[in-house]
Design an enzyme around this catalytic site. Sequence first.
Site, mmCIF file in Angstrom:
data_model
loop_
_atom_site.group_PDB
_atom_site.id
_atom_site.type_symbol
_atom_site.label_atom_id
_atom_site.label_comp_id
_atom_site.label_asym_id
_atom_site.label_seq_id
_atom_site.Cartn_x
_atom_site.Cartn_y
_atom_site.Cartn_z
ATOM 1 N N GLU A 278 0.842 -1.099 0.099
ATOM 2 C CA GLU A 278 -0.086 -0.134 -0.061
ATOM 3 C C GLU A 278 0.977 1.211 -0.110
ATOM 4 O O GLU A 278 2.034 1.324 0.655
ATOM 5 C CB GLU A 278 -0.993 -0.125 1.234
ATOM 6 C CG GLU A 278 -1.589 1.303 1.405
ATOM 7 C CD GLU A 278 -2.511 1.291 2.819
ATOM 8 O OE1 GLU A 278 -3.494 1.834 2.916
ATOM 9 O OE2 GLU A 278 -1.637 0.759 3.806
ATOM 10 N N LYS A 340 -9.633 -0.127 -1.876
ATOM 11 C CA LYS A 340 -9.861 -0.666 -0.691
ATOM 12 C C LYS A 340 -11.385 -0.225 -0.317
ATOM 13 O O LYS A 340 -12.101 1.159 -0.434
ATOM 14 C CB LYS A 340 -9.257 0.396 0.129
ATOM 15 C CG LYS A 340 -9.176 0.119 1.671
ATOM 16 C CD LYS A 340 -8.376 0.880 2.561
ATOM 17 C CE LYS A 340 -8.292 0.475 3.827
ATOM 18 N NZ LYS A 340 -7.262 1.190 4.770
ATOM 19 N N CYS A 391 -4.352 -2.948 4.156
ATOM 20 C CA CYS A 391 -4.035 -2.573 5.685
ATOM 21 C C CYS A 391 -5.008 -3.002 6.515
ATOM 22 O O CYS A 391 -5.251 -4.201 6.788
ATOM 23 C CB CYS A 391 -4.007 -0.898 5.512
ATOM 24 S SG CYS A 391 -3.103 -0.338 7.017
#
Length: 548
Positions: A278, A340, A391
């Site tokens: 990321e 995301k 994440c």
Amino acid sequence: MERRRPTGAVLVVVRLAVSAVSGVALALAFPPYDLTWLAVPAVAGLTLAVRGTRPWFAAVLGLVTGVLFFGSLVQWLSVVGTDAWLLLTAYCSLWIALVGAGTALLQRLRGWPLWVATLWVLQEALRDRVPMGGFPWGRLAYAQTETALTPYAALAGAPLVTFATALAGALLAYALLRLTVPDGAGPSRWLRPSAALAGILLLLVASRLVPLPTSGETADGPSSAVVAVVQGDVPQTGLDAFGQRRAVLDNHVRETLLLAERVAAGEVPQPEAVIWPENASDLDPYAVPEARAAIDAAVRAIGVPVLVGAVVTNPDDPATVLNVGIVWDPVTGPGERYAKRHPVPFGEFVPFRSVLSRFIDRFDRVPRDFAPGNGPGVLDVGPVRVGDVICFEVAYDTEVRDAVTAGGRVLVVQTNNATYGRTGQPEQQLAMSRLRAVEHGRAVLVAATSGISAVIAPDGTVVASLPEFVGGSIVREVPLRDTLTLADRVGAVPEGVASLVAVVALVLAWRRRDVGSGGDGDAVAVAVAEAPPGRDAPVTEDPEARTR
């Protein structure tokens, strides 16, 4: 000589001390300390501390446990701001306060260790979802990623591991209670505590019967692939914002070029897919020609598709941005991508921005909100069909499960933990990734900008890793799997059932709140204090407990 009854003040101090020790023990069960065995006695301690108390006082005791637990667990957030750390600690601690109150009520019912275990599942189910998507950090399951309870994740996911951990703690509390306040005399006095301890042993032994995969298994295509994970590291200099972002991108380009040199020299095998973390490029490669050229050069050098973590402008709303993983081909350039789905409130978007930004200047660091993506992160990176999560998404059941059930044969966790380096947060996130490997029977590739990057086998074993703030790459052959675990097939149903059982039990216990302690005797502290030497303690309700 008659023993003196302890005063109410002494009992309050004892209960508060046990609650505090339980909170500290629970914190030590999690990374970076990894004293995982402490989770069970921590649950037992809180269970005993609240026994025989009014729900409101039990909530206070739970709050003490929660503050010490979460205050330590999420201390890494103080890097962002002490106020953020304290507010998050307070919020999460309120849920443990509710566990304390609920545990005191549930102990009025027969078979209460089972109901207490379902209460922990209910608490996590709610905290994981509300408000604004919830915050799953600190689930009991995340302290059990390398224990005898870990295999239960393959049957019903993290909720079952939490249930098993809480049940073991409640059974331990029950055994200690019965040893302190025994039933009858002779051999019969050992029956109930022995049964409770046997229940704990059964939990530990039964998990060994759960098979955990280690090899690949696909309906079509290869059953394994050679993959590489690149960790570029972040600069330690005070560059300006653009210079910092460019330096991070250059670091990942450099490490990929070095990887290509090692492949050419025969030091490592040619990977079939490469994973970047990321934020490897916070410069939008669709809008910044220099960023696109740098990525193109690295991908062409390695000669295989690279999953590039980047921040790009949202084409549907240019006022917002997307946190994406882009499949970058050495010939055709950027292709399909995953955005995301679960942006972090206050970190990637600011709720009530117009109001809060007047009082908190720090929100200026998030000039544009991150918009949520649509659909699970299933991407074909060369011959490897990955299920991508970004994440903090690894902490959420739905996002990870969707990535697997939609076709991901290996899980990828693209993450940027540079802000929280050397605080314990990267270790906590790695533990979650290990549990996900077991839960879904998939190898997991963790790609972090500054560490900890890792390759994890489907049984949760860490095959290889890179430490924090060290640039480098990992090249490994990993199994590819289509087979779904039972946890994948049942989804959130077991969690929902356990939560429903907890609600019903709480209602029944609330209706019995004036009946007494459910026949299990007084609080341990009172019973022990009143028991004459050599005789069983009387089984009566503690009248002082009704006033606390």
